[in-house]
Design a protein around this motif. Structure first.
Motif, mmCIF file in Angstrom:
data_model
loop_
_atom_site.group_PDB
_atom_site.id
_atom_site.type_symbol
_atom_site.label_atom_id
_atom_site.label_comp_id
_atom_site.label_asym_id
_atom_site.label_seq_id
_atom_site.Cartn_x
_atom_site.Cartn_y
_atom_site.Cartn_z
ATOM 1 N N VAL A 1 0.860 -1.183 0.000
ATOM 2 C CA VAL A 1 0.000 0.000 0.000
ATOM 3 C C VAL A 1 0.894 1.229 0.000
ATOM 4 O O VAL A 1 1.837 1.315 0.793
ATOM 5 C CB VAL A 1 -0.914 0.038 1.238
ATOM 6 C CG1 VAL A 1 -1.851 1.237 1.165
ATOM 7 C CG2 VAL A 1 -1.710 -1.247 1.373
ATOM 8 N N ALA A 2 0.598 2.168 -0.887
ATOM 9 C CA ALA A 2 1.350 3.425 -0.933
ATOM 10 C C ALA A 2 0.509 4.545 -0.348
ATOM 11 O O ALA A 2 -0.723 4.579 -0.523
ATOM 12 C CB ALA A 2 1.737 3.751 -2.369
ATOM 13 N N VAL A 3 1.166 5.477 0.322
ATOM 14 C CA VAL A 3 0.490 6.572 1.021
ATOM 15 C C VAL A 3 1.169 7.888 0.687
ATOM 16 O O VAL A 3 2.403 7.989 0.692
ATOM 17 C CB VAL A 3 0.529 6.352 2.550
ATOM 18 C CG1 VAL A 3 -0.106 7.527 3.277
ATOM 19 C CG2 VAL A 3 -0.150 5.050 2.917
ATOM 20 N N SER A 4 0.356 8.907 0.404
ATOM 21 C CA SER A 4 0.857 10.271 0.224
ATOM 22 C C SER A 4 -0.094 11.236 0.910
ATOM 23 O O SER A 4 -1.311 11.154 0.703
ATOM 24 C CB SER A 4 0.961 10.630 -1.261
ATOM 25 O OG SER A 4 1.933 9.851 -1.910
ATOM 26 N N GLY A 5 0.457 12.125 1.705
ATOM 27 C CA GLY A 5 -0.368 13.134 2.360
ATOM 28 C C GLY A 5 -1.477 12.559 3.209
ATOM 29 O O GLY A 5 -2.547 13.159 3.336
ATOM 30 N N ILE B 1 -4.366 6.996 0.842
ATOM 31 C CA ILE B 1 -3.879 5.847 0.075
ATOM 32 C C ILE B 1 -3.822 6.232 -1.400
ATOM 33 O O ILE B 1 -4.797 6.714 -1.973
ATOM 34 C CB ILE B 1 -4.814 4.640 0.276
ATOM 35 C CG1 ILE B 1 -4.838 4.235 1.752
ATOM 36 C CG2 ILE B 1 -4.391 3.465 -0.602
ATOM 37 C CD1 ILE B 1 -5.960 3.279 2.116
ATOM 38 N N THR B 2 -2.669 6.018 -2.019
ATOM 39 C CA THR B 2 -2.502 6.408 -3.421
ATOM 40 C C THR B 2 -2.325 5.216 -4.353
ATOM 41 O O THR B 2 -2.471 5.374 -5.570
ATOM 42 C CB THR B 2 -1.294 7.349 -3.579
ATOM 43 O OG1 THR B 2 -0.126 6.720 -3.024
ATOM 44 C CG2 THR B 2 -1.546 8.665 -2.860
ATOM 45 N N ALA B 3 -2.015 4.053 -3.806
ATOM 46 C CA ALA B 3 -1.861 2.875 -4.653
ATOM 47 C C ALA B 3 -1.973 1.618 -3.806
ATOM 48 O O ALA B 3 -1.601 1.600 -2.629
ATOM 49 C CB ALA B 3 -0.522 2.893 -5.382
ATOM 50 N N VAL B 4 -2.498 0.553 -4.409
ATOM 51 C CA VAL B 4 -2.623 -0.758 -3.777
ATOM 52 C C VAL B 4 -2.151 -1.789 -4.798
ATOM 53 O O VAL B 4 -2.563 -1.749 -5.957
ATOM 54 C CB VAL B 4 -4.087 -1.043 -3.376
ATOM 55 C CG1 VAL B 4 -4.228 -2.444 -2.805
ATOM 56 C CG2 VAL B 4 -4.587 -0.008 -2.376
ATOM 57 N N GLY B 5 -1.248 -2.690 -4.386
ATOM 58 C CA GLY B 5 -0.752 -3.653 -5.359
ATOM 59 C C GLY B 5 0.154 -4.709 -4.747
ATOM 60 O O GLY B 5 0.042 -5.038 -3.559
ATOM 61 N N ALA C 1 5.343 -2.196 -5.689
ATOM 62 C CA ALA C 1 5.927 -1.266 -4.722
ATOM 63 C C ALA C 1 7.306 -0.803 -5.141
ATOM 64 O O ALA C 1 7.708 0.342 -4.869
ATOM 65 C CB ALA C 1 5.975 -1.909 -3.336
ATOM 66 N N LYS C 2 8.043 -1.660 -5.809
ATOM 67 C CA LYS C 2 9.371 -1.280 -6.288
ATOM 68 C C LYS C 2 9.282 -0.155 -7.316
ATOM 69 O O LYS C 2 10.160 0.716 -7.392
ATOM 70 C CB LYS C 2 10.081 -2.488 -6.882
ATOM 71 C CG LYS C 2 10.407 -3.575 -5.853
ATOM 72 C CD LYS C 2 11.082 -4.774 -6.506
ATOM 73 C CE LYS C 2 11.398 -5.858 -5.481
ATOM 74 N NZ LYS C 2 12.033 -7.047 -6.103
ATOM 75 N N ASP C 3 8.218 -0.176 -8.100
ATOM 76 C CA ASP C 3 8.019 0.882 -9.090
ATOM 77 C C ASP C 3 7.569 2.186 -8.448
ATOM 78 O O ASP C 3 7.872 3.276 -8.947
ATOM 79 C CB ASP C 3 6.991 0.430 -10.133
ATOM 80 C CG ASP C 3 7.444 -0.795 -10.912
ATOM 81 O OD1 ASP C 3 8.663 -0.963 -11.083
ATOM 82 O OD2 ASP C 3 6.575 -1.580 -11.335
#
Length: 544
Positions: free
Chosen positions: A27-31, A34-38, A43-45
């Motif tokens: 899971v990616a997080v910004s501010g 959640i900005t991305a799930v994969g 995640a490496k990208d």
């Protein structure tokens, strides 16, 4: 957008049906969102040079757990003195109170007293007098709706007979009109409570900060607070002046009998106020009390001839209050335990179709809290009325017994006791079911509660017989009660409750998978960490 944070875990339950066929491990997080799930490869990208990566290894990550019913500030008052929750006999109660009395030269205080510990001995001030002598004492019963005062406390408070109240409260008296010491509901307890020396604001702030930290360490990232006061506002503001609260808090101040449109208007004005992680978002009402102290509202009296009266002496005024708030798009949450009480609340909410514009009605969530004993007909009406159920599985597993020998079941009789906490029937009927603790009425730790919801007995006690086992939730339903259904119960499904792009980055990390672990084992396992707004609130150090 470059993520501030990436969280990796071997198992991630997003609680988003769109991901149910996918293997999500990142899971990616910004501010704070959640900005991305994969996958881990994805995640490496996403990762950039300044991205923080938290790899939880073989842990399980879910949306942050939210307790749908708690009283952290009000609970500061209810948890002063000796904890009597573990006492199962009058001798144990005496031992605990005697030890406390020896250490306290002022008022003797206690809380969590289960009336089952008294056995056949009546709840009477004389029982306390044998331990306390001339020391004033006030002991809160576990339900939070009653207390037992000794003779000295009643004398200091000037309580010598019956009182009349605007709400269904009572100073219980004997046949001669002499108080027994048993005080039912808030107005009666306040007669004595107001004479007890109060803690300083600094002391209460310290206690609240410690409590909220404990909540976070237990796995909670949020809580629905079913009370609010001016002191609550001051405490939350003082804590936020020192830093961020470790979890989100959604408060609901009380609307009580005897109030009218002037008071309702002031309550309505408070909606939406708050701080960075706390806000007032709903109104809490009561339509009855509790079965255990005879103040629930039942179709037919309990075995003592009690629990036949509503908390609002004129129930139509309760209904008018609900319409007032609902017509302004303000969510309500009503305490209703008995069948007649739940019936009246459903009737009031069903009537909104004819009194509230459809667009306002459809976007406003109304809830019933507790729902301890109801017949089939009432279960079926929840879905049609669009009403959310908010329930506490440990009220069942901690305070009732399968053989109906406990105080709650005995008062109701077998037929009504067999309708205990119908969590599964409500879920099967398609009703949103939020789960909580009602702390300090029951322990707040969510893992044992999730387990108890599946077991219908206390976790860690396999020798106990399940209570109405047909009402057991599945592991998924229990977890939903703290995540997706908790969000829906607050009208916040668009921003929380699942690990979905665009929603808040609130997560809970577990040592074991809540959906694949035996409930008793899960209840005894560890919470590894919590995140709120993508910020770590707690992280357990793990052995390498």
């Amino acid at each position: 957008m470059t993520p501030d944070l990436i969280v990796l875990a071997d198992t991630i339950h997003t609680m988003d049906e769109r991901h149910q066929d996918q293997s999500v491990q990142a899971v990616a997080v910004s501010g704070g969102l959640i900005t991305a799930v994969g996958s881990r490869q994805d995640a490496k990208d996403w990762q950039q040079a300044d991205t923080r990566v938290v790899d939880l290894g073989n842990a399980t990550l879910t949306p942050g757990l939210v307790d749908c019913h708690m009283h952290p500030v009000f609970g500061l008052d209810l948890t002063i003195g000796v904890d009597l929750a573990a006492a199962t006999s009058l001798d144990e109660v005496f031992t605990l109170l005697s030890a406390e009395a020896a250490d306290d030269g002022g008022w003797l205080r206690g809380w969590g007293l289960n009336p089952n510990a008294f056995g056949t001995v009546p709840l009477h001030r004389s029982v306390l007098d044998t331990v306390t002598g001339d020391q004033p004492a006030l002991i809160r019963l576990f339900d939070g709706h009653s207390a037992l005062a000794n003779s000295r406390a009643l004398e200091l408070a000037g309580v010598h007979g019956r009182f009349e109240f605007d709400q269904a409260s009572e100073v219980v008296c004997d046949a001669d009109g002499v108080p027994t010491g048993l005080l039912l509901e808030a107005a009666a307890m306040e007669l004595v409570q107001r004479h007890i020396p109060q803690e300083s604001f600094a002391q209460r702030k310290t206690r609240l900060a410690e409590l909220l930290g404990d909540f976070a360490r237990s796995g909670l990232t949020g809580g629905h607070i079913m009370d609010h006061s001016e002191e609550s506002t001051a405490l939350f503001q003082a804590l936020e002046a020192d830093g961020e609260l470790p979890l989100r808090l959604r408060a609901a101040p009380w609307c009580m009998p005897g109030s009218g449109e002037a008071e309702w208007k002031e309550l309505a004005r408070s909606i939406g106020t708050g701080g960075r992680r706390w806000s007032i978002e709903a109104i809490k009402l009561f339509v009855d009390g509790t079965v255990d102290n005879g103040t629930a509202w039942l179709y037919e009296a309990d075995i003592h001839g009690q629990s036949t009266a509503p908390f609002w002496p004129r129930p139509e005024e309760y209904s008018a209050a609900v319409r007032y708030f609902a017509s302004r798009g303000i969510p309500t949450a009503t305490h209703a335990i008995g069948d007649a009480g739940v019936d009246h609340v459903l009737e009031a909410l069903e009537s909104l179709r004819n009194n509230v514009p459809a667009d306002i009605l459809h976007r406003t969530v109304h809830r019933i809290e507790h729902i301890e004993t109801v017949p089939d007909e009432l279960v079926a009406r929840f879905k049609g009325a669009g009403v959310v159920a908010s329930m506490q599985p440990t009220h069942c597993t901690h305070y009732s017994l399968a053989d109906h020998s406990d105080n709650w079941s005995t008062r109701l009789g077998s037929e009504r006791a067999d309708r205990a906490w119908r969590c599964r029937d409500l879920r099967d009927a398609g009703v949103t079911l939020g789960i909580g603790s009602d702390w300090p009425i029951a322990p707040y730790e969510p893992l044992p509660i999730i387990a108890d919801a599946q077991l219908r007995r206390r976790s860690g006690n396999p020798e106990q017989e399940p209570i109405a086992p047909s009402q057991a939730l599945t592991a998924l339903q229990a977890l939903e009660g703290y995540t997706s259904h908790a969000a829906k119960a607050a009208g916040q499904w668009d921003v929380s409750g699942s690990i979905t792009v665009g929603k808040r980055a609130d997560f809970t990390a577990f040592e074991l998978d809540p959906l694949a672990t035996i409930p008793d084992e899960f209840a005894a396992s560890s919470v590894l960490g919590t995140f709120v707004d993508g910020e770590i609130q707690f992280m357990l150090e793990r052995q390498a």
